[in-house]
Write a protein that holds these residues in place. Structure first.
Motif, short mmCIF file in Angstrom:
data_model
loop_
_atom_site.label_atom_id
_atom_site.label_comp_id
_atom_site.label_asym_id
_atom_site.label_seq_id
_atom_site.Cartn_x
_atom_site.Cartn_y
_atom_site.Cartn_z
N ASN A 23 0.82 -1.21 0.00
CA ASN A 23 0.00 0.00 0.00
C ASN A 23 0.86 1.26 0.00
O ASN A 23 1.87 1.34 0.69
N LYS A 27 -4.17 2.95 -1.39
CA LYS A 27 -4.22 2.03 -2.52
C LYS A 27 -2.93 1.22 -2.61
O LYS A 27 -1.84 1.71 -2.26
N LEU A 29 0.14 -0.38 -4.80
CA LEU A 29 0.92 0.19 -5.91
C LEU A 29 0.27 -0.13 -7.26
O LEU A 29 0.14 0.76 -8.12
N GLU A 31 -2.78 -0.56 -7.94
CA GLU A 31 -3.98 0.26 -8.11
C GLU A 31 -3.62 1.66 -8.57
O GLU A 31 -4.29 2.24 -9.44
N HIS A 32 -2.57 2.24 -7.98
CA HIS A 32 -2.13 3.57 -8.42
C HIS A 32 -1.81 3.55 -9.91
O HIS A 32 -2.14 4.49 -10.66
N CYS A 36 -3.68 5.54 -13.00
CA CYS A 36 -2.91 6.38 -13.92
C CYS A 36 -3.21 5.99 -15.37
O CYS A 36 -3.51 6.84 -16.21
N PHE A 102 5.71 4.39 -10.00
CA PHE A 102 4.74 5.17 -9.22
C PHE A 102 4.83 6.66 -9.54
O PHE A 102 5.91 7.23 -9.68
N ASN A 103 3.65 7.27 -9.65
CA ASN A 103 3.52 8.73 -9.79
C ASN A 103 3.94 9.25 -11.16
O ASN A 103 4.21 10.44 -11.32
N SER A 221 8.22 10.81 -11.03
CA SER A 221 7.90 9.40 -10.78
C SER A 221 9.03 8.74 -10.00
O SER A 221 10.17 9.21 -9.97
N TYR A 237 3.18 10.67 -1.13
CA TYR A 237 1.72 10.52 -1.23
C TYR A 237 1.03 11.15 -0.02
O TYR A 237 0.02 11.83 -0.16
#
Length: 239
Positions: A23, A27, A29, A31-32, A36, A102-103, A221, A237
């Motif tokens: 998580n 969420k 990872l 799911e993120h 996106c 991520f991101n 990211s 986050y």
């Protein structure tokens, strides 16, 4: 011309166990990354996985998924297998969005898709950004890239490149292929550079298939490869 965004999503990882279901905030990872990918309009999002657990996250977010326990050497081979199952055609665009990036900004993925759509001569593309951060330069998880004047990749490496001074290009975990070229990739043998560096894109360079680098600005990211990366992502986050 159809655009597929495929998230190759193995449950197990050698450097950080089950990282895709860890998580970050409220969420996991994976799911993120699904959220996106869904921001890209007019694209079919597919989670391609060896895990029924990860497949449940795809179901939760109402995106396509493909379960296969088949072993693949890398994410691009899994993407080819998946795109073929979904009946991709030669000029369809296949985005291999690594499920631990991520991101990543969806606008940068859109930029890569536009590049592939608008150029008949570009069949493979990827994202890079410029940095002066010496920690990134020395980190083997941050893949360095050298390009020519037309932004075609000359090589990628995890190792420091001594010929570069205070600025260097770092590779991001997203590739774009026209399906026909991805099919060609899947038929090529692993090269020794690819094995040594554990970098799937070196198979293309070894076989004289050009990779166009799309340079982006202000990358935020984080490739989640370690517990430290996970802590950093959680801090961002929650902030």
């Amino acid at each position: 011309m159809t655009t597929f965004i495929i998230l190759p999503a193995r449950l197990e990882s050698s450097r950080l166990s089950k990282k895709l279901i860890q998580n970050i905030g409220d969420k996991a990872l994976i799911e993120h990354m699904i959220v996106c990918a869904k921001k890209i309009n007019n694209a079919t999002v597919i989670v391609s996985t060896d895990s029924k657990i990860i497949q449940k996250y795809a179901d939760k977010h109402n995106v396509e998924s493909l379960f296969s326990a088949k072993k693949f050497k890398n994410g691009s081979e899994r993407c080819y297998f998946t795109a073929k199952k979904f009946k991709a055609e030669n000029n369809d665009i296949i985005i291999n969005l690594q499920a631990d990036e991520f991101n990543i900004d969806p606008n940068n993925i859109r930029k890569l898709i536009r590049t592939l759509k608008l150029s008949e001569n570009i069949n493979v593309g990827t994202l890079v950004y410029e940095t002066k951060n010496k920690d990134e330069y020395s980190d083997s998880n941050c893949v360095k890239v050298i390009v020519d004047k037309q932004l075609r990749a000359i090589t990628f490496t995890r190792k420091p490149i001594t010929s570069i001074g205070s600025k260097y290009l770092i590779h991001l975990g997203v590739y774009g292929f026209k399906f026909q070229t991805l099919e060609t990739y899947s038929m090529l043998k692993e090269c020794h550079y690819e094995k040594e560096e554990s970098l799937e894109q070196l198979r293309l360079i070894w076989n004289n298939i050009s990779i166009h680098c799309v340079q982006i600005k202000d990358n935020k990211s984080i490739g989640i490869n370690s517990a430290r990366d996970l802590r950093k992502a959680r801090d961002i986050y929650e902030y």
